[in-house]
Motif scaffolding. Structure first.
Motif, PDB file in Angstrom:
ATOM      1  N   HIS A  74      -1.342  -9.538   9.327  1.00 28.33           N
ATOM      2  CA  HIS A  74      -2.453  -9.914   8.442  1.00 28.33           C
ATOM      3  C   HIS A  74      -2.994  -8.662   7.750  1.00 28.33           C
ATOM      4  O   HIS A  74      -3.328  -7.680   8.414  1.00 28.33           O
ATOM      5  CB  HIS A  74      -3.560 -10.580   9.270  1.00 28.33           C
ATOM      6  N   ILE A  75      -3.038  -8.703   6.437  1.00 31.41           N
ATOM      7  CA  ILE A  75      -3.726  -7.656   5.670  1.00 31.41           C
ATOM      8  C   ILE A  75      -4.979  -8.290   5.099  1.00 31.41           C
ATOM      9  O   ILE A  75      -4.907  -9.182   4.247  1.00 31.41           O
ATOM     10  CB  ILE A  75      -2.849  -7.101   4.529  1.00 31.41           C
ATOM     11  N   ASP A  76      -6.119  -7.844   5.558  1.00 31.97           N
ATOM     12  CA  ASP A  76      -7.386  -8.436   5.136  1.00 31.97           C
ATOM     13  C   ASP A  76      -7.777  -7.980   3.731  1.00 31.97           C
ATOM     14  O   ASP A  76      -8.305  -8.766   2.939  1.00 31.97           O
ATOM     15  CB  ASP A  76      -8.488  -8.064   6.129  1.00 31.97           C
ATOM     16  N   GLU A  81      -5.976  -1.028   3.191  1.00 30.11           N
ATOM     17  CA  GLU A  81      -4.793  -0.997   4.048  1.00 30.11           C
ATOM     18  C   GLU A  81      -4.236   0.423   4.172  1.00 30.11           C
ATOM     19  O   GLU A  81      -3.990   1.105   3.181  1.00 30.11           O
ATOM     20  CB  GLU A  81      -3.710  -1.927   3.480  1.00 30.11           C
ATOM     21  N   THR A  82      -4.020   0.876   5.425  1.00 29.95           N
ATOM     22  CA  THR A  82      -3.502   2.229   5.673  1.00 29.95           C
ATOM     23  C   THR A  82      -2.108   2.233   6.297  1.00 29.95           C
ATOM     24  O   THR A  82      -1.461   3.274   6.342  1.00 29.95           O
ATOM     25  CB  THR A  82      -4.460   2.999   6.601  1.00 29.95           C
ATOM     26  N   ARG A  83      -1.632   1.080   6.785  1.00 28.73           N
ATOM     27  CA  ARG A  83      -0.315   1.049   7.429  1.00 28.73           C
ATOM     28  C   ARG A  83       0.813   1.203   6.409  1.00 28.73           C
ATOM     29  O   ARG A  83       1.825   1.846   6.692  1.00 28.73           O
ATOM     30  CB  ARG A  83      -0.135  -0.268   8.201  1.00 28.73           C
ATOM     31  N   PRO A  85       0.534   2.208   2.702  1.00 26.57           N
ATOM     32  CA  PRO A  85      -0.277   2.567   1.526  1.00 26.57           C
ATOM     33  C   PRO A  85       0.442   2.371   0.196  1.00 26.57           C
ATOM     34  O   PRO A  85      -0.177   1.930  -0.784  1.00 26.57           O
ATOM     35  CB  PRO A  85      -0.612   4.044   1.758  1.00 26.57           C
ATOM     36  N   ARG A  86       1.732   2.679   0.135  1.00 32.39           N
ATOM     37  CA  ARG A  86       2.460   2.519  -1.133  1.00 32.39           C
ATOM     38  C   ARG A  86       2.579   1.045  -1.502  1.00 32.39           C
ATOM     39  O   ARG A  86       2.381   0.650  -2.650  1.00 32.39           O
ATOM     40  CB  ARG A  86       3.845   3.151  -1.036  1.00 32.39           C
ATOM     41  N   PHE A  87       2.894   0.223  -0.513  1.00 32.94           N
ATOM     42  CA  PHE A  87       3.001  -1.213  -0.760  1.00 32.94           C
ATOM     43  C   PHE A  87       1.657  -1.778  -1.184  1.00 32.94           C
ATOM     44  O   PHE A  87       1.563  -2.554  -2.148  1.00 32.94           O
ATOM     45  CB  PHE A  87       3.499  -1.950   0.482  1.00 32.94           C
ATOM     46  N   ALA A  88       0.599  -1.430  -0.461  1.00 35.55           N
ATOM     47  CA  ALA A  88      -0.728  -1.971  -0.741  1.00 35.55           C
ATOM     48  C   ALA A  88      -1.175  -1.624  -2.159  1.00 35.55           C
ATOM     49  O   ALA A  88      -1.717  -2.471  -2.877  1.00 35.55           O
ATOM     50  CB  ALA A  88      -1.731  -1.447   0.278  1.00 35.55           C
ATOM     51  N   ALA A  89      -0.943  -0.384  -2.561  1.00 38.89           N
ATOM     52  CA  ALA A  89      -1.345   0.040  -3.910  1.00 38.89           C
ATOM     53  C   ALA A  89      -0.594  -0.749  -4.977  1.00 38.89           C
ATOM     54  O   ALA A  89      -1.181  -1.191  -5.974  1.00 38.89           O
ATOM     55  CB  ALA A  89      -1.098   1.535  -4.074  1.00 38.89           C
ATOM     56  N   ALA A  90       0.704  -0.946  -4.760  1.00 41.73           N
ATOM     57  CA  ALA A  90       1.520  -1.691  -5.724  1.00 41.73           C
ATOM     58  C   ALA A  90       1.130  -3.169  -5.752  1.00 41.73           C
ATOM     59  O   ALA A  90       1.096  -3.792  -6.815  1.00 41.73           O
ATOM     60  CB  ALA A  90       2.999  -1.536  -5.385  1.00 41.73           C
ATOM     61  N   ALA A  91       0.843  -3.740  -4.576  1.00 38.73           N
ATOM     62  CA  ALA A  91       0.436  -5.148  -4.504  1.00 38.73           C
ATOM     63  C   ALA A  91      -0.877  -5.375  -5.245  1.00 38.73           C
ATOM     64  O   ALA A  91      -1.046  -6.392  -5.934  1.00 38.73           O
ATOM     65  CB  ALA A  91       0.310  -5.592  -3.049  1.00 38.73           C
TER      66      ALA A  91
END
Length: 212
Positions: A74-76, A81-83, A85-91
């Motif tokens: 789960h990504i709230d 998100e720190t696990r 970071p590259r994916f989260a920024a792109a998402a």
């Protein structure tokens, strides 16, 4: 072919149902993993396929973790998100703010993951996880059924190939079925080749001798 189409229809109903009934879901899809490549299946929107491509390129993300580590991810809030970071920024650039990934798991087989995405942070609650788990179970059962059909079809094809190869050997060497199978088995062990692959080689050789 018909069984595959039926399974595809069931999976599409499941992802569409996720968007309709799971609190907070804006997009949904099912992902399969082949090596390091994530393949999108029955996405409700092209954006879901982009998310899978993104995780393949980066080799990180919630879907990959759900598949490899066998647990719900789960990504709230992607912005926190720190696990990954590259994916989260792109998402975030794609408009995805939160996600839930459920492993599709039946009888020790890791079949893929059901991925749910939201456009706002903190929209997934306990009900979201509860309904998501139910849908994931249905998707896993549907995919396991498809896999069982494919395995059965492969088994039948293997049996037929071995039977045909036995017949060729029996005719060529004037031996009975038991002796022909024993010879195939021994050759398979000596050459470290799967029995069905050896049988196909025998058939191909015979076809080449007879037809060329």
């Amino acid at each position: 072919m018909e069984s595959k189409l039926d399974v595809e229809s069931v999976l599409r109903t499941i992802t569409a149902g996720a968007v309709a009934i799971v609190p907070g879901v804006r997009w949904a899809g099912i992902s399969l993993i082949q090596g390091r490549v994530i393949q999108a299946r029955v996405p409700t929107d092209p954006l879901v396929a982009k998310i899978d491509e993104l995780q393949s390129e980066l080799d990180e993300g919630p879907c990959i973790t759900a598949l490899r580590e066998c647990h719900t991810v789960h990504i709230d809030d992607m912005s926190q998100e720190t696990r990954w970071p590259r994916f989260a920024a792109a998402a975030l650039k794609l408009g995805v703010r939160t996600s839930l990934s459920f492993q599709l798991f039946v009888l020790n087989d890791n079949l893929g993951s059901l991925n749910l995405y939201g456009e706002k942070a903190s929209v997934f609650d306990e009900d979201s996880i509860f309904y998501g788990e139910i849908l994931a179970q249905h998707a896993a059962v549907a995919m396991a059924g498809s896999k069982a059909v494919e395995q059965m079809q492969r088994a039948i094809a293997s049996r037929d190939a071995i039977g045909q190869a036995k017949g060729i050997i029996m005719e060529r060497f004037h031996i009975d079925a038991v002796q022909a199978f024993a010879l195939l088995t021994r050759l398979s062990q000596d050459s470290n080749t799967k029995l069905v692959d050896l049988a196909k080689n025998v058939i191909d050789t015979a076809t080449g001798d007879d037809g060329r």
